[in-house]
Design a protein around this motif. Structure first.
Motif, PDB file in Angstrom:
ATOM      1  N   PRO A 195       3.874  13.650   0.584  1.00  0.00           N
ATOM      2  CA  PRO A 195       3.204  14.252   1.741  1.00  0.00           C
ATOM      3  C   PRO A 195       2.776  15.704   1.507  1.00  0.00           C
ATOM      4  O   PRO A 195       1.674  16.087   1.906  1.00  0.00           O
ATOM      5  CB  PRO A 195       4.246  14.160   2.855  1.00  0.00           C
ATOM      6  CG  PRO A 195       5.080  12.980   2.485  1.00  0.00           C
ATOM      7  CD  PRO A 195       5.143  13.010   0.981  1.00  0.00           C
ATOM      8  N   LEU A 214      -0.240  15.718  -0.804  1.00  0.00           N
ATOM      9  CA  LEU A 214      -1.408  15.126  -0.127  1.00  0.00           C
ATOM     10  C   LEU A 214      -2.002  16.102   0.883  1.00  0.00           C
ATOM     11  O   LEU A 214      -3.221  16.249   0.983  1.00  0.00           O
ATOM     12  CB  LEU A 214      -1.009  13.824   0.583  1.00  0.00           C
ATOM     13  CG  LEU A 214      -0.650  12.643  -0.317  1.00  0.00           C
ATOM     14  CD1 LEU A 214      -0.102  11.490   0.516  1.00  0.00           C
ATOM     15  CD2 LEU A 214      -1.871  12.190  -1.115  1.00  0.00           C
ATOM     16  N   ALA A 215      -1.136  16.783   1.626  1.00  0.00           N
ATOM     17  CA  ALA A 215      -1.616  17.745   2.619  1.00  0.00           C
ATOM     18  C   ALA A 215      -2.332  18.902   1.925  1.00  0.00           C
ATOM     19  O   ALA A 215      -3.370  19.387   2.393  1.00  0.00           O
ATOM     20  CB  ALA A 215      -0.452  18.261   3.462  1.00  0.00           C
ATOM     21  N   ARG A 270      -5.710  17.567   0.764  1.00  0.00           N
ATOM     22  CA  ARG A 270      -6.592  17.343   1.894  1.00  0.00           C
ATOM     23  C   ARG A 270      -7.135  18.658   2.464  1.00  0.00           C
ATOM     24  O   ARG A 270      -8.339  18.803   2.693  1.00  0.00           O
ATOM     25  CB  ARG A 270      -5.830  16.580   2.987  1.00  0.00           C
ATOM     26  CG  ARG A 270      -6.691  16.252   4.186  1.00  0.00           C
ATOM     27  CD  ARG A 270      -5.879  15.675   5.338  1.00  0.00           C
ATOM     28  NE  ARG A 270      -6.746  15.645   6.492  1.00  0.00           N
ATOM     29  CZ  ARG A 270      -7.400  14.570   6.895  1.00  0.00           C
ATOM     30  NH1 ARG A 270      -7.236  13.436   6.274  1.00  0.00           N
ATOM     31  NH2 ARG A 270      -8.210  14.638   7.930  1.00  0.00           N
ATOM     32  N   PRO A 322     -11.716  18.027   9.043  1.00  0.00           N
ATOM     33  CA  PRO A 322     -10.355  17.537   8.754  1.00  0.00           C
ATOM     34  C   PRO A 322      -9.841  16.535   9.793  1.00  0.00           C
ATOM     35  O   PRO A 322      -8.823  15.891   9.569  1.00  0.00           O
ATOM     36  CB  PRO A 322      -9.515  18.815   8.750  1.00  0.00           C
ATOM     37  CG  PRO A 322     -10.303  19.811   9.509  1.00  0.00           C
ATOM     38  CD  PRO A 322     -11.744  19.437   9.400  1.00  0.00           C
ATOM     39  N   GLN A 352     -11.765   9.656   7.239  1.00  0.00           N
ATOM     40  CA  GLN A 352     -12.178   9.502   5.835  1.00  0.00           C
ATOM     41  C   GLN A 352     -13.001  10.709   5.387  1.00  0.00           C
ATOM     42  O   GLN A 352     -14.199  10.586   5.089  1.00  0.00           O
ATOM     43  CB  GLN A 352     -12.961   8.204   5.669  1.00  0.00           C
ATOM     44  CG  GLN A 352     -12.116   6.973   6.051  1.00  0.00           C
ATOM     45  CD  GLN A 352     -12.586   5.713   5.383  1.00  0.00           C
ATOM     46  OE1 GLN A 352     -13.774   5.418   5.371  1.00  0.00           O
ATOM     47  NE2 GLN A 352     -11.652   4.964   4.815  1.00  0.00           N
ATOM     48  N   PRO A 386      -3.694   6.794  -1.337  1.00  0.00           N
ATOM     49  CA  PRO A 386      -4.057   7.658  -0.209  1.00  0.00           C
ATOM     50  C   PRO A 386      -5.474   8.225  -0.322  1.00  0.00           C
ATOM     51  O   PRO A 386      -6.191   8.304   0.682  1.00  0.00           O
ATOM     52  CB  PRO A 386      -3.007   8.777  -0.261  1.00  0.00           C
ATOM     53  CG  PRO A 386      -1.829   8.158  -0.918  1.00  0.00           C
ATOM     54  CD  PRO A 386      -2.400   7.198  -1.922  1.00  0.00           C
ATOM     55  N   LEU A 396      -8.592   7.774   2.300  1.00  0.00           N
ATOM     56  CA  LEU A 396      -9.299   8.910   2.883  1.00  0.00           C
ATOM     57  C   LEU A 396     -10.782   8.896   2.520  1.00  0.00           C
ATOM     58  O   LEU A 396     -11.494   9.847   2.786  1.00  0.00           O
ATOM     59  CB  LEU A 396      -8.640  10.224   2.438  1.00  0.00           C
ATOM     60  CG  LEU A 396      -7.214  10.430   2.980  1.00  0.00           C
ATOM     61  CD1 LEU A 396      -6.575  11.676   2.376  1.00  0.00           C
ATOM     62  CD2 LEU A 396      -7.220  10.530   4.504  1.00  0.00           C
TER      63      LEU A 396
END
Lengths: 417, 254
Positions: B45, B48-49, B52, B63, B67, B87, B91
């Motif tokens: 996580p 990934l954050a 992103r 954000p 996707q 992931p 997205l």
């Protein structure tokens, strides 16, 4: 290009209010939700059962559109008076205010009074949830009940033999289900709670009253009519069953005796309902591909609906965890999502249950069942609060939100905000 | 890696039933949250954050959408079982997952297929991909450089595949005493989070060495951050402490 199909739906096992609100919340968070077929609402008199919803629970139901669908008025409780009983003395009921406003100075105006809880009719709330549920587009009703769940193949099997993809199974049922093999802590208090609508000659003044009577803890909650109260009375099993079956005159007599006429004459309206008092706490709130919410995770004392507040906190947290996970690109059953949910929820539920169970020992009367849960969002009884005054504020915040910071729906925010 | 291996791996047509069973078991291991890759699942996580947030800012993506990576071409180099590739695909990324181990690629492919995700998995190396002239907007070079034989050659091959305004995410372990204590003694021997021998401390890379390799490869480090585990909260979070785990973003020189 990147998706061969859309993400598998979230399945909800359950037909009660918790399951339906979970469906509403997850749909609001943008998930496709499938839920077991609904069963007709239980036919109960409007004011026979009430819930005391915490301010955060109220915000959540407002955000989900449920609150505006209530067809009966709710009552805001602004003060809770706890009467401790001094054994073998006359005029034994000694009021002890547990009002929340910490400094009730003269400048405190009527509007500034903190609302401790909202009393709603369970029948009316169930109808309101049903109306929102029927209008929600992202919810699909399964044609049959779920027979089994296979987390490895990410499928469920229905009782009609069909198989369906299942991104995550949200278990919200009280009944034992075939897939649930998880250990739990359980206790039966051999106690029943009688609930009924009561007419009182004196106006209630939006105050909730809680009394430790010789026969068991008893709560009287204010209803919309200034002369009507909701009674929640815990009694040893045999006496509870006998009183529930007794005729009104006997019931009224016993009630007046238990309350030592402190509230003046009280009269029961209709027949009281009775519920056994149980304690159930699952050791784990998650398993591969599966989460437990509400009655599947914990059953506590039904007094004043703390159980439903707890369920709403489960749902708000689950919706947040899943929404956050989707934003990170994680599958709904990703381990990190499930672990985050469990970390947040198990401590809150465990604390509430521990308070419940532990208080049995603090109140050394034979009526071990604690009234803490009748404390309307305090989540802690007067006795405990007096012994550990610093716990009260901590409990007050935690009883309302469960986690810090509170989940989005508990703050009154929707997922589109 | 030869074309032949690639074809065998990706088409899946030459895999027999026993092999499928074997690789399904391996996939289950990669994706078992209580298995040997548990630390990666817990770590996922936070990285990934980071990815992103950085990409939404860099490519001006909303954000709030589900996707945000639609239209971006990704390479996940050293993709393993696909813990990052999946992931990214959800997205919206158009993603190539590459791993030198054909077994990893088979397991990742099976798992993605079961989840209905389309990911272009290839059993190949960074060097081979670079030779074929592939270009990517985003390259994920995470928790892999400390395992390769020639880190500079690997870094340069990755850098050569970066499109002009693309960026490369880097994550690795620092070669400090603290990293030795936590990542090797702690994670492998005391806590048993990782199988013994997972990491070789001598191959860990300091932030300065990382920066040197990045610059040698013609890129610059645009930002970097430490990642620390908080045992009280039982989770990973970005931090100023780069003594153990750290991440960085590199881009082409202006």
């Amino acid at each position: 290009m990147t998706r061969l199909q859309t993400a598998p739906p979230i399945l909800i096992a359950g037909q009660g209010n918790g399951a339906k609100v979970a469906a509403l919340a997850l749909a609001a968070a943008g998930f496709h939700v499938h839920i077991e077929p609904p069963r007709p609402l239980a036919d109960m008199p409007d004011w026979q059962n009430v819930l005391a919803l915490s301010p955060a629970a109220h915000l959540m139901l407002e955000t989900l559109g449920v609150w505006s669908q209530l067809d009966l008025p709710s009552t805001a409780v602004t003060n809770l008076i706890v009467h401790g009983q001094r054994p073998q003395r006359q005029s034994a009921l000694l009021p002890h205010s547990l009002g929340f406003a910490p400094n009730q100075t003269d400048e405190a105006t009527a509007e500034a009074v903190d609302v401790m809880a909202h009393i709603v009719s369970l029948a009316s709330l169930s109808r309101a949830i049903d109306r929102c549920f029927a209008a929600c587009k992202n919810i699909t009703r399964l044609p049959a009940m779920i027979a089994d769940h296979d987390p490895r193949s990410k499928t469920i099997e229905l009782e009609n033999g069909d198989q369906q993809p299942c991104g995550l199974l949200v278990d919200a049922t009280r009944a034992a289900r075939p897939w649930r093999d998880m250990a739990a802590h359980q206790a039966d208090y051999k106690t029943v709670a009688l609930t009924a609508e009561i007419a009182s000659q004196r106006p209630h003044g939006h105050m909730a009253q809680q009394i430790f009577t010789a026969s068991g803890p008893l709560a009287l909650l204010p209803l919309a009519d200034a002369h009507r109260l909701a009674l929640i009375w815990s009694l040893p099993e045999r006496r509870g069953h006998a009183l529930a079956a007794a005729d009104a005159a006997i019931f009224n007599h016993e009630l007046s005796r238990a309350t030592e006429d402190f509230f003046g004459p009280l009269e029961v309206i209709g027949k009281p309902a009775k519920q056994p008092l149980l304690l159930y706490l699952a050791h784990d709130f998650v398993a591969p591909g599966r989460v437990l919410i509400g009655d599947a995770a914990h059953i506590i004392h039904p007094l004043a609906g703390q159980g439903f507040n707890l369920t709403l906190r489960d749902i708000a947290e689950l919706a947040d965890c899943l929404h956050h996970g989707r934003h990170l690109g994680l599958a709904s059953d990703d381990f990190s999502i499930l672990e985050a949910y469990q970390t947040h929820r198990r401590s809150d539920a465990g604390l509430t249950v521990a308070a419940t169970d532990g208080l049995n020992r603090i109140f050394s009367t034979r009526h071990s069942l604690l009234t803490g849960l009748a404390s309307l969002g305090l989540g802690v009884s007067d006795g405990l609060a007096r012994r550990f005054p610093q716990m009260r504020l901590a409990f007050a915040a935690q009883a309302d939100y469960g986690t810090s910071p509170p989940a989005r729906l508990m703050r009154g925010e929707n997922f589109t905000d | 890696m030869t074309q032949k291996t690639h074809a065998e791996t990706v088409s899946g047509s030459t895999i027999d039933a026993d092999e499928v069973a074997k690789f399904t078991a391996m996939a289950a291991e990669w994706w078992d949250p209580h298995g040997k890759f548990r630390p990666l699942h817990k770590f996922n996580p936070v990285r990934l954050a980071y990815i992103r947030n950085a990409l939404c800012a860099r490519f001006e993506r909303d954000p709030k959408t589900d996707q945000p990576f639609t239209g971006l071409r990704f390479l996940d180099i050293g993709c393993g079982g696909g813990l990052l590739s999946e992931p990214m695909a959800r997205l919206g990324a158009d993603i190539v997952g590459a791993d030198a181990s054909p077994a990893n690629i088979k397991t990742a492919s099976l798992h993605a297929q079961a989840g209905g995700l389309k990911i272009d998995y290839r059993a190949t190396t960074a060097e081979a991909l670079a030779q074929s002239g592939e270009k990517f907007d985003v390259i994920l070079n995470m928790e892999v450089i400390e395992h390769v034989a020639d880190p500079q050659a690997f870094m340069s091959a990755c850098a050569s595949m970066l499109s002009q305004d693309g960026c490369m995410f880097l994550a690795t372990l620092n070669r400090t005493l603290k990293a030795y204590a936590l990542a090797i003694v702690g994670a492998e021997y005391v806590l048993g989070w990782l199988p013994r021998g997972t990491h070789d401390w001598h191959k860990f890379i300091t932030p300065d060495e990382m920066q040197g390799m990045v610059e040698q490869a013609g890129l610059v480090v645009q930002q970097s951050t430490g990642v620390s585990f908080n045992p009280l909260l039982n989770k990973w979070a970005l931090s100023g402490d780069m003594a153990v785990n750290y991440m960085a973003i590199a881009e082409n020189k202006a």
